[in-house]
Structures are given as C-alpha cells and as structure tokens.
Motif scaffolding. Sequence first.
Motif, PDB file in Angstrom:
ATOM      1  N   GLN A  60      -9.980  23.490 -10.248  1.00  0.00           N
ATOM      2  CA  GLN A  60     -11.077  22.863 -10.989  1.00  0.00           C
ATOM      3  C   GLN A  60     -10.856  21.368 -11.166  1.00  0.00           C
ATOM      4  O   GLN A  60     -10.028  20.948 -11.971  1.00  0.00           O
ATOM      5  CB  GLN A  60     -11.262  23.503 -12.377  1.00  0.00           C
ATOM      6  CG  GLN A  60     -12.570  23.065 -12.996  1.00  0.00           C
ATOM      7  CD  GLN A  60     -12.714  23.237 -14.501  1.00  0.00           C
ATOM      8  OE1 GLN A  60     -13.533  22.581 -15.113  1.00  0.00           O
ATOM      9  NE2 GLN A  60     -11.938  24.125 -15.100  1.00  0.00           N
ATOM     10  N   HIS A  62     -13.074  17.333 -11.161  1.00  0.00           N
ATOM     11  CA  HIS A  62     -14.333  16.571 -11.133  1.00  0.00           C
ATOM     12  C   HIS A  62     -13.996  15.219 -10.518  1.00  0.00           C
ATOM     13  O   HIS A  62     -13.569  14.318 -11.231  1.00  0.00           O
ATOM     14  CB  HIS A  62     -14.886  16.379 -12.547  1.00  0.00           C
ATOM     15  CG  HIS A  62     -15.134  17.656 -13.291  1.00  0.00           C
ATOM     16  ND1 HIS A  62     -16.387  18.213 -13.418  1.00  0.00           N
ATOM     17  CD2 HIS A  62     -14.294  18.502 -13.941  1.00  0.00           C
ATOM     18  CE1 HIS A  62     -16.302  19.327 -14.136  1.00  0.00           C
ATOM     19  NE2 HIS A  62     -15.037  19.523 -14.456  1.00  0.00           N
ATOM     20  N   ASP A 148     -20.198  24.551 -14.605  1.00  0.00           N
ATOM     21  CA  ASP A 148     -19.329  23.647 -15.354  1.00  0.00           C
ATOM     22  C   ASP A 148     -19.814  22.198 -15.279  1.00  0.00           C
ATOM     23  O   ASP A 148     -20.035  21.653 -14.214  1.00  0.00           O
ATOM     24  CB  ASP A 148     -17.898  23.730 -14.832  1.00  0.00           C
ATOM     25  CG  ASP A 148     -16.938  22.992 -15.742  1.00  0.00           C
ATOM     26  OD1 ASP A 148     -16.919  23.294 -16.940  1.00  0.00           O
ATOM     27  OD2 ASP A 148     -16.223  22.098 -15.252  1.00  0.00           O
ATOM     28  N   HIS A 238     -11.087  27.206 -17.804  1.00  0.00           N
ATOM     29  CA  HIS A 238     -10.315  26.555 -18.887  1.00  0.00           C
ATOM     30  C   HIS A 238     -10.372  27.245 -20.263  1.00  0.00           C
ATOM     31  O   HIS A 238     -11.047  26.793 -21.171  1.00  0.00           O
ATOM     32  CB  HIS A 238     -10.675  25.088 -19.023  1.00  0.00           C
ATOM     33  CG  HIS A 238     -12.132  24.728 -18.896  1.00  0.00           C
ATOM     34  ND1 HIS A 238     -13.133  25.429 -19.496  1.00  0.00           N
ATOM     35  CD2 HIS A 238     -12.737  23.735 -18.221  1.00  0.00           C
ATOM     36  CE1 HIS A 238     -14.284  24.875 -19.214  1.00  0.00           C
ATOM     37  NE2 HIS A 238     -14.076  23.848 -18.434  1.00  0.00           N
ATOM     38  N   ASP A 312      -8.786  20.579 -14.421  1.00  0.00           N
ATOM     39  CA  ASP A 312     -10.081  20.111 -14.924  1.00  0.00           C
ATOM     40  C   ASP A 312     -10.086  18.579 -14.928  1.00  0.00           C
ATOM     41  O   ASP A 312     -10.656  17.948 -15.819  1.00  0.00           O
ATOM     42  CB  ASP A 312     -10.359  20.673 -16.324  1.00  0.00           C
ATOM     43  CG  ASP A 312     -11.805  20.453 -16.772  1.00  0.00           C
ATOM     44  OD1 ASP A 312     -12.658  20.168 -15.913  1.00  0.00           O
ATOM     45  OD2 ASP A 312     -12.068  20.547 -17.978  1.00  0.00           O
TER      46      ASP A 312
HETATM   47 ZN   LIG Z   1     -14.522  21.133 -15.831  1.00  0.00          ZN
END
Ligand SMILES: [Zn+2]
Length: 451
Positions: A60, A62, A148, A238, A312
């Motif tokens: 995960q 971004h 997400d 998460h 994340d």
């Molecule tokens: Zn995330």
Amino acid sequence: MKDSILIKNTTIVNEGKAFVADVLLANGCIQQIGNIDGEPNHNIIDGTGKHLFPGIIDGQVHFRDPGLTHKGDLYTESKAAIAGGVTSFIDMPNTVPNILTVESLKEKYEIASKKSLANYSFFLGVNGDNIDEVSKMDTSQFIGVSDDGLYFTKKGNLLADNPETMEKLFANCKSIIAIHSEKEEIVEANEEAFREKYGDAIPAKFHPIIRSTEGCYEATKRAIELAKKHSARLHILHLTTEAETHLFQNDIPLQEKKITTEVSVHHLWFSDKDYERLGMLIKWNPAIKTEQDKQGLLKALLDDRIDIITTDHAPHTIEEKQKPYFQSMSGAPMVQHTLNCMLEFYKKGHISLEKIVEKMCHNPAILYRMTKRGFIREGYYADLTLVDLNSEWVVAKDNLLYKCGWSPLEGTRFQTKIEQTFVNGNLVLDNGVWNETIRGMALDFTKENEH
Ligand SMILES: [Zn+2]
C-alpha cells in the motif's frame, strides 16, 4: 563481459531460516543458491557479515502520480523505496484523476513503465461513482480494487459508510477488495463535538479520539460480516486498534484466508505519546492510537492474525501538513525506512528476522498472488536487498529521497543500513551509487476466476 552477479558468503534470510550461502543472479532471476565458485563473467559481491533479504513488497503506497506530483512521483518515491530495500509496490487509486476506469489504470501503468525504478502494480479505484461499471467488469484482471484515499475528494465515498455499495461489490467482485475501514458517521459526530470546543485549532493529540477506536471497530466488524455473507475476498487496510485484531483468524494458512489484514509500519512505531512532539506530522487516517493498541497490533502480527506489513507511504508537502487540524493533510512518507523500523524491533528482541521477511516479503506475494516474487528461490526474480545489521546512522533531511523532503522519523538513529538493492537482477543501489538506466516491471499475478 560480466553478465552475472555472484553474492558470496551472505546470510540468507528466507522461508523461516537464516543460513550462509552464495547466490548467483543471471537474466533477471536467481539462478543458483549454494556453494558457487566465481567465474570471469561474474561480478562478485562480498556478502560476508551481511544479511540478504528478499526485496520488500509494499502492498500500500500513494506515490501521487499522476496529478499530485508536487508531493511525490513514480520516479522519486520508487527511488526512496529502493533505498529502503523495497523492490515492488502496489499504488492506491487516489491520484488525479482518480483511477476509476480501465483507461486511467492503463495510463498509470504507462507512466510507471517510464518512471518507476521498482516493480509496480495498481489498484483500480472503486466507490459510489463507478460501482455499477465495476460490478459488470471482469475484475479478475486487477490485482485488487480499493476505495483507499478516495473519500478525500468526495465525502461519502468510503465503502464502509455505504453498506449497499459494499454489498454490490462483494456480490460481484472476483478480485481482492481492499478497504479503508472507518465509519465516517462516527468520525463526523466526534469532529463536530471538538469543533465546538476548539474551533479550527484542535490539538493533534485528539486525532485518535476523533477518528476513534469505535469508528474503526464498527466499520471492520460490519465489512467482515458482509464479506462472509457473499464469500468475498476482503482485505482490511492499515489496521490500527487492538480491538479489531480479535476479528481476524490465525487457524488457517494465508493461502486459504478470504479475510485478511495488514498493519502499516507507523502504527507499530508511533503511539499517542508522540503527538506532543510531532503534532500534525503524524496525523494519519486511521489515526495513530494508544500504546496498548500498538502492542496489540504487534502481538497480532506475531501470531498471524495480521498477515502483512505495509507503509501506506503518503507524502504531502510540509506546508500541507503544518496547518490547523481540519486543513492539515493526513498521511506521511515512510517507504524509505520501513525495513529499518522493523529491524529496530528485531534488535530489541520483539520479532525475528524470519518473521520480518514472512510479513514484508513472502506474505504480500502470497496475498496478492504474485508470480515468482517475494522469496529467495532459484527461478524467481532476483529482487533482493543486502543489509548491514550493525551500522548506525541518523535520519536527516540530507539523506531523505522523498520529493517532499521531510520525514516524521528525522532525528531517529537506526542501527541497520540497507547497502545494496537488486531489482530484477539489476544492482540499482550500490552503497549510495545508483544505476537509474533500468526501469522496474509491472507485477504479474495469478487471476482468480472464482470467489
Ligand atoms: Zn492509504
């Protein structure tokens, strides 16, 4: 011409064991593991005293590309990943545009093929806007679908808040459904109460009380019930509370699980004690919670109720972070230090090296059905990282590779150093020297035709 790499005399950490051997890399793959004599065409790397891990697979991130590239992009953040021993990643759909169509997904793969130094894959975004289209698609072609981050652009787009949308998805989707599990209704009521008292200037320490345990627990419990009803393949992203860990099972192998979950490294590293010191810099959604939650998450990771570790990784500029509560962006960059953080826990005796490799390398490959990744095995892609477990350094602005140029870990002293990282057999990072001529590959995965 040297067309192969021979790593000599290194301690391999793989599949529950740590043992000394040589590893030969050729044609992008691990060709041989054992006692191997050097030959003229071998570029020999002395691995004596070093530990060789499979490349970390981060399920995960971004990376902000396309559309939010002032925060980070597929080149800068994949480079930071490799500096942290991460050789593969799965990126989330909350870019600009949001990745809600097959066309935009293809464009993202196109950008990655030109810019990413690490191997990549992408979730298809799913929310109330495209649920009807997604329900009709052959979703087995995607590594996973996820909501997400999408709720930041439009309130009410969280699947956890829309049982009808969620059920439609669970009834039809053939791929992994990875959801952000918080009940916005509960969060909003808390926000209002705090806004009345503090206006815009809510101290960061109240973030875990606003984005509360109850908000997480109720959403996760409901999502699991619905997924079970439809026999869907649900992954809760998460996890942040000890309470939720009891909703997951550890009595069957990961391969057989239909409900899986993860912990992000910052939820193991920070607790509510750190808000005083770091304020909005550690504002994440879901929030960093209590010391007891942190311990509960580690316990569940060790006893296999939690399956994988992710970062994340969510960079924002420092200006975007240092704003009053309601304007401060949630998320922070972590991908460059995820392995270092986990190795600090190893140093303290909290987790074994073998367990770290299981949760960061083997299990993400199993969970996302990746082909020939995540293990040090002959015939598998040579994604590897060579680590010195006894080398101290301090995280500082001048050793960060993030485009945003800051980290909540600045000032942290790590006792381990990632020296070399190999991606598909290429030595991309060699003690601070980069080979940026090669690009990562799109991750292959097995398609599930039934659920
Ligand atoms: Zn995330």
